[in-house]
Design an enzyme around this catalytic site. Sequence first.
Site, short mmCIF file in Angstrom:
data_model
loop_
_atom_site.label_atom_id
_atom_site.label_comp_id
_atom_site.label_asym_id
_atom_site.label_seq_id
_atom_site.Cartn_x
_atom_site.Cartn_y
_atom_site.Cartn_z
N ASP A 41 -10.23 75.40 97.93
CA ASP A 41 -10.94 75.27 96.66
C ASP A 41 -10.76 73.85 96.15
OD1 ASP A 41 -12.44 75.73 94.45
OD2 ASP A 41 -11.04 77.11 93.48
N GLY B 252 -14.00 77.45 82.39
CA GLY B 252 -14.27 76.06 82.03
C GLY B 252 -13.12 75.14 82.37
N SER C 95 -11.58 75.24 85.23
CA SER C 95 -11.61 75.01 86.68
C SER C 95 -11.72 73.53 87.01
CB SER C 95 -12.79 75.75 87.30
OG SER C 95 -12.49 77.09 87.52
N SER D 12 -7.72 76.12 90.10
CA SER D 12 -8.64 76.95 90.88
C SER D 12 -9.02 78.21 90.12
CB SER D 12 -8.00 77.32 92.22
OG SER D 12 -8.80 78.26 92.92
#
Length: 378
Positions: free
Chosen positions: A250, A330, A332, A347
């Site tokens: 990720d 948000g 992330s 992540s």
Amino acid sequence: MVRTGLSALLIIGTWATAGLTQASAADSSSDPAKAQASAGIITAMQRDLGLTKSQAEARLTAEKSATALEGKARNAAGAAYGGSWFDAGSGRLTVAVADGAKASAVRATGAEVRVVDHTARLLDTVKSRLDTLDAPAGVSSWHVDPRANSVVVNVVAAEQGDNDVRAFVAKAREAGPVTVEQTAEAPQTFAAGTVGGDPYYTGNVRCSIGFSVHGGFVTAGHCGQAGGAVRGWDGSAIGNFQGSSFPDNDYAWVNVGSGWWTVPVVLGWGTVSDQLVRGSNEAPIGASICRSGSTTHWHCGNVLAKNETVNYSQGAVHQMTKTSVCAEPGDSGGSFISGDQAQGVTSGGWGNCSGGGETWHQPINEILNRYGLTLHTA
């Protein structure tokens, strides 16, 4: 307006070079504890970890020493190495060894020692076997826990009786030493729909900038695919996703152009001081860690586990670091930092910053190595 302006600082570079030099000098002092973190880090640690100012400074100093010691202690343990972690109570690094004859050599480095049954190599092999299994939604994640000297499988409490979960756990135990623990909720990524005034947008998704690298910034892979256009807080073009991986990993990186540029800063959002980034030394398990994101701003916690496989609904993501820090949609892609050292990009996780939860990050050094990037440091 305050939120918008602070968002811009990370990539527009509105601070002059003199300003950055001045900020660096202000963060440094003859006190090594104060030299590694801004007042913002200290404030957030006081709020989220229940520490006094002096306790937070002392812990950062101890964690910095433990981080520097970890490699030496691992070399001293050799093939008997069983993992290591920072003990906040003693302020020291503890190293597990599977051969008591290696204990004295490890102690000579300055680390505490615990004699265990299994080596880290064996436990990593067991975890790799679990990575080949098809995990149901009720299995949250799994990782090697050096303190338990076992591979820990986290199961969502409400799903522990599910037949598929029970079957997965049975297969996991056949692979080697496995411990099952419960978690409150299944993990999810922390992307969000478009909201005005936040760091960057791609399509209808808002995410947070992680760390500046020379030529761009790193962030979460689930925020956008390679080639996707990225817009800044004001809607103007920043660049494009140059590389992106999700699931399995990720992480992603975005180039910066069109008059935008980068600075080695993690934002405090006007709540705490902004933090200069000076490196990417990886903090040990048990160390304190803080996160900055566009939704919930600054929050701190502890490193709970490393090299954890997280079972999102979109697929498993490997080599993640689990923390007790909260996050929300948000956040992330946002920054995880320990002292002044970059740790990784946000992540996903479970919970929120009202009731608490856990959040995973993809380690920064893995991202830098994958794409051949250089962290922008002060």
